[in-house]
Design an enzyme around this catalytic site. Sequence first.
Site, mmCIF file in Angstrom:
data_model
loop_
_atom_site.group_PDB
_atom_site.id
_atom_site.type_symbol
_atom_site.label_atom_id
_atom_site.label_comp_id
_atom_site.label_asym_id
_atom_site.label_seq_id
_atom_site.Cartn_x
_atom_site.Cartn_y
_atom_site.Cartn_z
ATOM 1 N N CYS A 1 -0.674 9.255 0.675
ATOM 2 C CA CYS A 1 -0.573 10.339 -0.424
ATOM 3 C C CYS A 1 -0.709 11.503 0.261
ATOM 4 O O CYS A 1 0.649 11.992 0.579
ATOM 5 C CB CYS A 1 -1.879 10.179 -1.435
ATOM 6 S SG CYS A 1 -1.963 10.982 -3.022
ATOM 7 N N HIS B 1 -0.959 4.540 -2.954
ATOM 8 C CA HIS B 1 -2.458 4.182 -2.323
ATOM 9 C C HIS B 1 -2.299 2.768 -1.969
ATOM 10 O O HIS B 1 -3.037 1.955 -2.752
ATOM 11 C CB HIS B 1 -3.418 4.675 -3.123
ATOM 12 C CG HIS B 1 -3.743 6.004 -3.368
ATOM 13 N ND1 HIS B 1 -4.859 6.804 -2.345
ATOM 14 C CD2 HIS B 1 -3.226 7.068 -3.890
ATOM 15 C CE1 HIS B 1 -4.621 8.052 -2.640
ATOM 16 N NE2 HIS B 1 -3.965 8.186 -3.649
ATOM 17 N N GLU C 1 -4.140 1.111 -0.138
ATOM 18 C CA GLU C 1 -5.689 0.378 0.106
ATOM 19 C C GLU C 1 -6.200 -0.165 -1.288
ATOM 20 O O GLU C 1 -7.148 -0.993 -0.891
ATOM 21 C CB GLU C 1 -6.471 1.451 0.637
ATOM 22 C CG GLU C 1 -6.844 2.688 -0.455
ATOM 23 C CD GLU C 1 -5.922 3.841 -0.658
ATOM 24 O OE1 GLU C 1 -6.371 5.190 -0.941
ATOM 25 O OE2 GLU C 1 -4.915 3.491 0.134
#
Length: 545
Positions: free
Chosen positions: A380, A516, A518
């Site tokens: 990001c 993102h 994750e």
Amino acid sequence: MAARFIFVTGGVVSSLGKGIASASLGAILEARGLRVTMLKLDPYINVDPGTMSPFQHGEVFVTEDGAETDLDLGHYERFLRVKMSRRNAFTTGRVYETVLRKERRGDYLGGTVQVIPHITDEIKRRIMEGAGDADVAIVEIGGTVGDIEGLPFFEAARQLRLELGTRQAMLMHLTLVPFIATAGETKTKPTQHSVKELRSIGLQPDILICRSDHEIDEGSLKKIALFTNVEERAVIPLPDADSIYRIPSMLQKRGLDELVLERFGLDGYPVADLSEWDRVIEGELRPEAEVNIAMVGKYIELIDAYKSVNEALKHAGIQLRSKVNITYIDSETIQEEGTACLEKMDGILVPGGFGSRGVEGKIAAVRYARENKIPYLGICLGMQVAVIEFARSLANLDGANSTEFDRKARHPVVALITEWINAEGKTEVRDEASDLGGTMRLGAQECRLVENSKAREIYGKGVIVERHRHRYEVNNNYLPQLQSAGLKVGGWSAEDTLVEMIELPDHPWFIACQFHPEFTSTPREGHPLFIGFVEAALKHREGNV
């Protein structure tokens, strides 16, 4: 089959691990063949955590459908093979907002709007809606018993338990059982008082999960059962574990899942096979190598601000049988003291963030990774600062040496979604109703990976779906100059309008993404980007030993 509900509450102190315990129970039930979903009810007045400081609340977890939620939903998705949605989390603020809108529309026909029944009815409606078609819905109520702001949630749970009956709704309470070292004694009184507080509002726990940093003796467990009116086998000790991924097997050994199925009258489900979790624990606790990763962020005072990133790195280490040592570095420290703190790192990761504070330190970390050929992963804001750093390295790019990066004076190669800085440096305002998504991109969106790119090689496919949470985009007006100088776009949005991934072909491993990754990493599979990053860091370490 109608959904069964397990309401999970906490007592004595916060941060006992209700989310982990709830998710672990969900994992066991799922392994037995039940369809499980989970809900998080947060008592704070904010409509959602989206505007809350990471220092106060930790990470904001983003669901596939773009809801900004509590980080516990990240635990749920990491333990279960179920995707959460905006229906799986709501706050007191969201409930009151809905009720007040109904009141303004006249839906209550002039009646007096009260906590009971209007607020509690809305809470119950959302709980039933969130359960969907699941066999079991585990409903975690945030905070601790006795908190004044949580009372409407507890009351709604009491009403649902009464309405649905004991064969369809039950209560699991987590509490602290401390060990007083100076006295050499385990103390059960805090648990007794916590249950007493619950019973005073009409809730009798069916199961007690007793958290502690030591083994609780059987005598103390029997004492707790006697004074809390809970069956002895339903008083389950849960001492600290060497891995959170061991908790499902710890709870299974104490028969928690059997208690739940017996209470709900659910027969014919096989014993849970937790061998996948055994492999996860083996990978985490018996590594064959180690690697040092620098995470250059701006919220490092509270590590939970990067919870999913931390877990994703750990997951990559599990898949590679490697211990990932994370060194948290404040980007403002790099601004003030330079990049000496990065010298012994095998990889550098710059995660997301909002605002201009610490951005220059992140840019310096990117430059260090680029110039010293250290594996780099940007997420990001980590991608945006990578683009800015690359632009600054080009002497022929107008405005590239600007050091400002905020709403009033942005770097020209990055702009708000609703704005576009053209090649002449003038701001053009986009149509907020356009396909570009208004003021923020949130949730899962398709990304097309470019052929012959490192990104496509890592993912092993041409189209991926990843979750977004950001307001800024790369300014395409500068892309021709950036690309001709060596910056490669590895991924585009589905419409080929927005940059999703960048990479440097002349670097051993330099990749950054606007989304993102994750949020979709799990301990059982990991995530391709994090696995690729940690693998590259391992190779870098081997080359420097």
